[in-house]
Design a protein around this motif. Structure first.
Motif, PDB file in Angstrom:
ATOM      1  N   MET A   1       0.837  -1.192   0.000  1.00  0.00           N
ATOM      2  CA  MET A   1       0.000   0.000   0.000  1.00  0.00           C
ATOM      3  C   MET A   1       0.868   1.238   0.000  1.00  0.00           C
ATOM      4  O   MET A   1       1.805   1.354   0.784  1.00  0.00           O
ATOM      5  N   ALA A   2       0.630   2.187  -0.873  1.00  0.00           N
ATOM      6  CA  ALA A   2       1.444   3.392  -0.982  1.00  0.00           C
ATOM      7  C   ALA A   2       0.819   4.519  -0.186  1.00  0.00           C
ATOM      8  O   ALA A   2      -0.383   4.743  -0.232  1.00  0.00           O
ATOM      9  N   THR A   3       1.666   5.227   0.556  1.00  0.00           N
ATOM     10  CA  THR A   3       1.229   6.400   1.301  1.00  0.00           C
ATOM     11  C   THR A   3       2.086   7.576   0.881  1.00  0.00           C
ATOM     12  O   THR A   3       3.309   7.506   0.953  1.00  0.00           O
ATOM     13  N   PHE A   4       1.473   8.684   0.425  1.00  0.00           N
ATOM     14  CA  PHE A   4       2.212   9.833  -0.036  1.00  0.00           C
ATOM     15  C   PHE A   4       2.066  10.977   0.954  1.00  0.00           C
ATOM     16  O   PHE A   4       1.040  11.141   1.600  1.00  0.00           O
ATOM     17  N   GLY A 215      15.278 -12.073   9.590  1.00  0.00           N
ATOM     18  CA  GLY A 215      14.089 -12.773  10.053  1.00  0.00           C
ATOM     19  C   GLY A 215      12.872 -11.890  10.225  1.00  0.00           C
ATOM     20  O   GLY A 215      11.849 -12.341  10.740  1.00  0.00           O
ATOM     21  N   GLN A 216      12.956 -10.649   9.797  1.00  0.00           N
ATOM     22  CA  GLN A 216      11.820  -9.742   9.887  1.00  0.00           C
ATOM     23  C   GLN A 216      11.372  -9.316   8.498  1.00  0.00           C
ATOM     24  O   GLN A 216      12.201  -9.128   7.598  1.00  0.00           O
ATOM     25  N   SER A 217      10.079  -9.134   8.314  1.00  0.00           N
ATOM     26  CA  SER A 217       9.607  -8.508   7.075  1.00  0.00           C
ATOM     27  C   SER A 217       9.957  -7.025   7.150  1.00  0.00           C
ATOM     28  O   SER A 217      10.031  -6.438   8.238  1.00  0.00           O
ATOM     29  N   LEU A 218      10.178  -6.409   5.995  1.00  0.00           N
ATOM     30  CA  LEU A 218      10.696  -5.043   5.947  1.00  0.00           C
ATOM     31  C   LEU A 218       9.773  -4.113   5.172  1.00  0.00           C
ATOM     32  O   LEU A 218       9.215  -4.494   4.135  1.00  0.00           O
ATOM     33  N   SER A 219       9.640  -2.903   5.686  1.00  0.00           N
ATOM     34  CA  SER A 219       8.891  -1.836   5.019  1.00  0.00           C
ATOM     35  C   SER A 219       9.835  -0.651   4.797  1.00  0.00           C
ATOM     36  O   SER A 219      10.825  -0.486   5.518  1.00  0.00           O
ATOM     37  N   PHE A 220       9.513   0.182   3.801  1.00  0.00           N
ATOM     38  CA  PHE A 220      10.362   1.320   3.484  1.00  0.00           C
ATOM     39  C   PHE A 220       9.533   2.593   3.333  1.00  0.00           C
ATOM     40  O   PHE A 220       8.415   2.559   2.813  1.00  0.00           O
ATOM     41  N   GLN A 221      10.099   3.693   3.781  1.00  0.00           N
ATOM     42  CA  GLN A 221       9.616   5.033   3.462  1.00  0.00           C
ATOM     43  C   GLN A 221      10.708   5.728   2.669  1.00  0.00           C
ATOM     44  O   GLN A 221      11.822   5.902   3.169  1.00  0.00           O
ATOM     45  N   VAL A 230       6.849   8.091  -0.380  1.00  0.00           N
ATOM     46  CA  VAL A 230       6.026   6.930  -0.675  1.00  0.00           C
ATOM     47  C   VAL A 230       6.400   5.824   0.309  1.00  0.00           C
ATOM     48  O   VAL A 230       7.585   5.599   0.591  1.00  0.00           O
ATOM     49  N   GLN A 231       5.395   5.187   0.858  1.00  0.00           N
ATOM     50  CA  GLN A 231       5.604   4.141   1.852  1.00  0.00           C
ATOM     51  C   GLN A 231       5.209   2.791   1.276  1.00  0.00           C
ATOM     52  O   GLN A 231       4.107   2.610   0.773  1.00  0.00           O
ATOM     53  N   SER A 232       6.122   1.844   1.357  1.00  0.00           N
ATOM     54  CA  SER A 232       5.886   0.483   0.872  1.00  0.00           C
ATOM     55  C   SER A 232       5.891  -0.448   2.075  1.00  0.00           C
ATOM     56  O   SER A 232       6.951  -0.693   2.683  1.00  0.00           O
ATOM     57  N   ASP A 233       4.739  -0.956   2.440  1.00  0.00           N
ATOM     58  CA  ASP A 233       4.587  -1.760   3.653  1.00  0.00           C
ATOM     59  C   ASP A 233       4.834  -3.237   3.389  1.00  0.00           C
ATOM     60  O   ASP A 233       4.247  -3.828   2.473  1.00  0.00           O
ATOM     61  N   SER A 234       5.710  -3.821   4.196  1.00  0.00           N
ATOM     62  CA  SER A 234       5.980  -5.275   4.188  1.00  0.00           C
ATOM     63  C   SER A 234       6.255  -5.801   2.785  1.00  0.00           C
ATOM     64  O   SER A 234       5.759  -6.863   2.401  1.00  0.00           O
ATOM     65  N   VAL A 235       7.067  -5.065   2.014  1.00  0.00           N
ATOM     66  CA  VAL A 235       7.392  -5.502   0.650  1.00  0.00           C
ATOM     67  C   VAL A 235       8.471  -6.573   0.638  1.00  0.00           C
ATOM     68  O   VAL A 235       8.655  -7.268  -0.356  1.00  0.00           O
ATOM     69  N   VAL A 236       9.195  -6.698   1.758  1.00  0.00           N
ATOM     70  CA  VAL A 236      10.238  -7.725   1.866  1.00  0.00           C
ATOM     71  C   VAL A 236       9.776  -8.767   2.884  1.00  0.00           C
ATOM     72  O   VAL A 236       9.530  -8.436   4.044  1.00  0.00           O
ATOM     73  N   PRO A 237       9.630 -10.028   2.491  1.00  0.00           N
ATOM     74  CA  PRO A 237       9.160 -11.057   3.430  1.00  0.00           C
ATOM     75  C   PRO A 237      10.224 -11.390   4.475  1.00  0.00           C
ATOM     76  O   PRO A 237      11.413 -11.095   4.300  1.00  0.00           O
ATOM     77  N   ALA A 238       9.810 -12.030   5.549  1.00  0.00           N
ATOM     78  CA  ALA A 238      10.712 -12.322   6.669  1.00  0.00           C
ATOM     79  C   ALA A 238      11.844 -13.273   6.288  1.00  0.00           C
ATOM     80  O   ALA A 238      12.892 -13.279   6.928  1.00  0.00           O
ATOM     81  N   GLU A 247      10.133  -5.377  -4.941  1.00  0.00           N
ATOM     82  CA  GLU A 247       9.451  -4.251  -5.599  1.00  0.00           C
ATOM     83  C   GLU A 247       8.371  -3.667  -4.704  1.00  0.00           C
ATOM     84  O   GLU A 247       7.521  -4.387  -4.192  1.00  0.00           O
ATOM     85  N   GLY A 248       8.444  -2.339  -4.526  1.00  0.00           N
ATOM     86  CA  GLY A 248       7.438  -1.658  -3.716  1.00  0.00           C
ATOM     87  C   GLY A 248       6.568  -0.758  -4.553  1.00  0.00           C
ATOM     88  O   GLY A 248       6.404  -0.969  -5.755  1.00  0.00           O
ATOM     89  N   ASP A 249       6.002   0.254  -3.932  1.00  0.00           N
ATOM     90  CA  ASP A 249       5.182   1.221  -4.636  1.00  0.00           C
ATOM     91  C   ASP A 249       6.078   2.308  -5.232  1.00  0.00           C
ATOM     92  O   ASP A 249       7.264   2.391  -4.930  1.00  0.00           O
ATOM     93  N   ASN A 250       5.480   3.145  -6.066  1.00  0.00           N
ATOM     94  CA  ASN A 250       6.259   4.164  -6.746  1.00  0.00           C
ATOM     95  C   ASN A 250       5.541   5.489  -6.721  1.00  0.00           C
ATOM     96  O   ASN A 250       4.335   5.563  -6.412  1.00  0.00           O
TER      97      ASN A 250
END
Length: 251
Positions: A1-4, A215-221, A230-238, A247-250
């Motif tokens: 989910m993308a957050t701007f 060992g953690q799923s990762l999210s990026f801002q 842009v916020q990409s939630d849990s785009v990297v699995p644990a 690949e996240g949002d754009n």
């Protein structure tokens, strides 16, 4: 989910970046030059100072350039898109519009030479791939005066995150960034960290953290130079592994 959001530009965001981004308004800058490197097939465009690796596999191709110190901004301009026109030279090809390139490399200064010092500060210079140079000027020119301006980057698919480093030191290459194209700030959150962690700019568009995130799923801002996030939630699995790309949002 993308957050701007239109968050303030980070404090570490330098005056050089502010200058470069100011050109995104559409104003042309005229005191610049362009040269070329490599051959007609782009055999020398594979790797560079932005950390992108294989430019063909990562979608940048031949429509790229190495920037002089005045524009490169220590790698923070990596990923930015420009339009470039050949001007005021007999070697400019007539009735040719501007080319569009992405900044993917650094044109280093050479203080030992007294001529052909195009990439030395404070000069604004683009070292183009040969195919892109030939779109606007004749080969025999070698160097031509140009004008340039920042333009939005249009990318296919989402923003990419390449995980590198080791289990105790994570280095993330951020690429295929739309919109402004260049990244000003990155934050990361693990599924067990409970909060966003500030990443540190390492080189090019590589961002690092020493937080143990295995060992953690990762999210990026990701915040671009225009202040948008842009916020990409849990785009990297644990079960992620180093060397993998996600690949996240754009923008």
């Amino acid at each position: 989910m993308a957050t701007f959001s239109s968050s303030p530009i980070s404090l570490f965001f330098s005056l050089a970046t502010l200058f470069v981004f100011s050109q995104a308004s559409g104003d042309w800058v005229t005191d610049a030059h362009a040269t070329f490197y490599g051959d007609i097939h782009g055999h020398e465009t594979m790797y560079g100072a932005c950390g992108y690796g294989d430019l063909f596999k990562q979608g940048y191709g031949l429509e790229t350039a190495a920037l002089s110190t005045a524009l490169f901004n220590g790698g923070l301009t990596c990923g930015a898109c420009f339009e470039i026109k050949c001007i005021n030279s007999k070697w400019c090809k007539p009735r040719v519009g501007p080319i569009k390139i992405t900044a993917t490399n650094f044109c280093p200064p050479n203080y030992t030479k007294t001529v052909d010092i195009w990439c030395n500060p404070p000069q604004k210079h683009f070292d183009l791939t040969l195919p892109m140079f030939l779109k606007i000027a004749e080969y025999k020119a070698g160097v031509v005066p140009v004008q340039f301006r920042r333009v939005p980057c249009v990318k296919k698919g989402g923003m990419k995150f390449l995980l590198q480093g080791n289990p105790y030191w994570l280095l993330v290459l951020v690429y295929n960034v739309g919109g402004a194209g260049d990244v000003a700030n990155v934050k990361i959150k693990g599924s067990r960290t409970g909060k966003w962690l500030q990443m540190v700019h390492n080189w090019g568009q590589n961002w690092q953290t020493s937080e143990h995130l295995s060992g953690q799923s990762l999210s990026f801002q990701v915040t671009a130079s225009d202040g948008r996030t842009v916020q990409s939630d849990s785009v990297v699995p644990a079960n992620w592994q180093l060397g993998q790309t996600f690949e996240g949002d754009n923008f």
